[in-house]
Enzyme design. Structure first.
Site, PDB file in Angstrom:
ATOM      1  N   ASP A 277       0.813  -1.220   0.000  1.00 18.66           N
ATOM      2  CA  ASP A 277       0.000   0.000   0.000  1.00 18.66           C
ATOM      3  C   ASP A 277       0.845   1.268   0.000  1.00 18.66           C
ATOM      4  OD1 ASP A 277      -2.520  -0.938  -0.244  1.00 18.66           O
ATOM      5  OD2 ASP A 277      -3.231  -0.349   1.735  1.00 18.66           O
ATOM      6  N   CYS A 278       2.144   1.146  -0.282  1.00 20.03           N
ATOM      7  CA  CYS A 278       3.013   2.328  -0.247  1.00 20.03           C
ATOM      8  C   CYS A 278       3.595   2.659  -1.617  1.00 20.03           C
ATOM      9  CB  CYS A 278       4.140   2.113   0.767  1.00 20.03           C
ATOM     10  SG  CYS A 278       3.604   2.130   2.481  1.00 20.03           S
ATOM     11  N   ILE A 279       4.489   1.811  -2.124  1.00 19.07           N
ATOM     12  CA  ILE A 279       5.200   2.145  -3.359  1.00 19.07           C
ATOM     13  C   ILE A 279       4.258   2.314  -4.552  1.00 19.07           C
ATOM     14  CG2 ILE A 279       7.046   1.460  -4.936  1.00 19.07           C
ATOM     15  CD1 ILE A 279       8.369   0.007  -2.648  1.00 19.07           C
ATOM     16  N   VAL A 281       1.260   3.382  -4.418  1.00 19.23           N
ATOM     17  CA  VAL A 281       0.256   4.403  -4.121  1.00 19.23           C
ATOM     18  C   VAL A 281       0.847   5.807  -4.017  1.00 19.23           C
ATOM     19  CG1 VAL A 281      -1.387   5.174  -2.356  1.00 19.23           C
ATOM     20  CG2 VAL A 281      -1.277   2.753  -2.992  1.00 19.23           C
ATOM     21  N   SER A 282       1.909   5.966  -3.243  1.00 19.32           N
ATOM     22  CA  SER A 282       2.438   7.310  -2.960  1.00 19.32           C
ATOM     23  C   SER A 282       2.760   8.122  -4.211  1.00 19.32           C
ATOM     24  CB  SER A 282       3.684   7.199  -2.077  1.00 19.32           C
ATOM     25  OG  SER A 282       3.371   6.668  -0.818  1.00 19.32           O
TER      26      SER A 282
END
Length: 449
Positions: A277-279, A281-282
């Protein structure tokens, strides 16, 4: 003494004495480790999650996250300083409220703040003077001030005066045994000095280092910058992998050698795509916000497209290799995928490239199974509800030999790689899993992709 100063002083004293009552909203891969770490430093802590089954499991001391110490949750609950609840009414007792809920992408690949908005609406109904509210979920720069703050102020309380508002980007890395919540520096930001002082003081009791920044927007941008950097470099090394392979050069050996340079280089390793849910999404949040203010991030957008296309490239490569090794068409081919989690040794399939590859192969006509020690049965998930109920195949020599190809998508530690190397008719490795373990598959039946 003004009311604002009195509220600030009272909360500051409660934090300094570890008497402040803390509630984390969201008990997933960010909120639960954070809540446990806070309770372990002496603060009375409540975890709030609307998933009643998860709340019950946590209160029963179950190990709901596999890389936790087996007794960590049980000890926290038994110690009396931590409990999980599913009712927003628990917020009435909180002094510090931390929002740790998902911020995924919409079907249009744009920011989706629906989980945050639901949490903030719930908090607004119980907000009282003297509370500190901290958003940890990924958002675009300006979101806390322009979206979150107005909801919290609807009841007449004012941020920086009646309650305090701050942002601190989460930096969890599930399964990382070198860094944990307590030892990862914490960026903290706010738009007023009192809120900034409170969040800095609070986290200085929890983690080994805080990094104060000047504003909410700056703190929001830090997370996006960190993961956009990773996105660009992952896309670069995956692109290099293809080019170097055409030159007869092993990209893994190149990266290992380049990593010996003590300055100016940081190793990134190729793989089947990005997940979590980070790379994924950000950078999308950052790019969306850049367009919103009339700017652009073409390098980031190109890297995102490269990474988004990686699973399709891998699936296409499987079809090519099947054809080269025995003339087997992809239609009707049986493919076993090793690992469906998005990264090694975690039970997390959020935006997993392995599942994207599985779906693409099946769309091409292949029949796919998977083996993953963390998923005996594929659960119902937000991203891939259509895969719920599928079962992991037992890893035996007979089972492996029954597939036309075996694809390593996630290099879990708990896999018998020598067995796979002995048994697979065609073995495709996207993670360098065999070389990293000194396992040498049979020549002519093994391809790094």
């Amino acid at each position: 003494m003004t009311n604002a100063f009195s509220l600030f002083s009272t909360l500051k004293d409660r934090i300094a004495r570890h008497e402040a009552r803390v509630t984390t909203v969201g008990l997933g891969y960010v909120g639960l480790p954070l809540a446990l770490t806070i309770s372990e430093t002496g603060f009375p802590t409540t975890g709030l999650d609307l998933n009643e089954a998860r709340v019950a499991a946590i209160n029963a001391g179950e190990r709901v996250i596999s890389y936790f110490a087996e007794d960590r949750i049980r000890n926290a609950v038994a110690g009396g300083r931590f409990a999980a609840k599913h009712d927003f009414a628990t917020l009435a007792e909180a002094d510090v409220i931390l929002i740790c809920v998902p911020t995924p992408l919409s079907p249009a690949r744009e920011p989706d703040l629906s989980y945050v908005l639901r949490a903030v609406e719930g908090i607004a109904g119980w907000l009282r003077p003297g509370q500190l509210v901290v958003l940890e979920s990924t958002v675009w720069p300006g979101a806390t001030a322009t979206v979150i703050r107005p909801i919290l102020e609807r009841g007449g309380l004012r941020a920086g005066e009646d309650f305090f508002l701050a942002f601190s980007p989460e930096r969890e890395d599930p399964g990382n045994h070198s860094f944990e919540t307590r030892t990862i520096p914490k960026v903290v930001g706010a738009d007023d000095a009192r809120s900034r002082d409170l969040i800095d003081l609070f986290y200085s009791q929890i983690v080994t280092q805080t990094v104060p920044v000047s504003s909410l927007a700056t703190a929001e941008a830090v997370k996006l910058a960190e993961n956009s950097f990773r996105t660009v470099n992952i896309a670069l090394v995956n692109e290099m992998k293809v080019a170097l392979e055409a030159m007869g050069v092993d990209v893994w050996e190149v990266v290992r050698a380049a990593a010996t340079k003590p300055f100016g280089y940081m190793p990134f390793y190729p793989g089947p795509g990005i997940g979590g849910d980070c790379i994924p999404v950000s950078p999308a949040y950052l790019s969306w916000r850049a367009r919103d203010v009339g700017s652009a991030l073409p390098i980031v957008d190109l890297a995102r497209a490269n990474n988004d296309n990686a699973p399709d490239m891998i699936a296409g490569r499987v079809a090519v290799e099947l054809s080269k090794h025995g003339g087997r068409p992809i239609t009707g081919a049986r493919v076993l995928i090793l690992g469906i989690a998005y990264k090694r040794d975690v039970e997390d399939t959020r935006v997993s490239p392995a599942l994207a590859i599985l779906k693409r192969l099946e769309a091409m006509g292949a029949a796919c199974d998977f083996h993953d020690p963390y998923f005996p049965v594929m659960p119902l998930t937000r991203d891939d509800p259509d895969l719920a109920g599928r079962r992991s195949v037992a890893l035996t020599e007979e089972a492996v030999a029954g597939y036309d190809a075996v694809l390593v998508a996630t290099d879990h530690t708990r896999v018998d790689y020598p067995l796979v190397a002995r048994s697979a008719r065609l073995l495709l490795d996207t993670r360098n899993a065999f070389a990293a373990r000194g396992v040498v598959p049979a020549e002519g039946r093994f391809v790094k992709i």
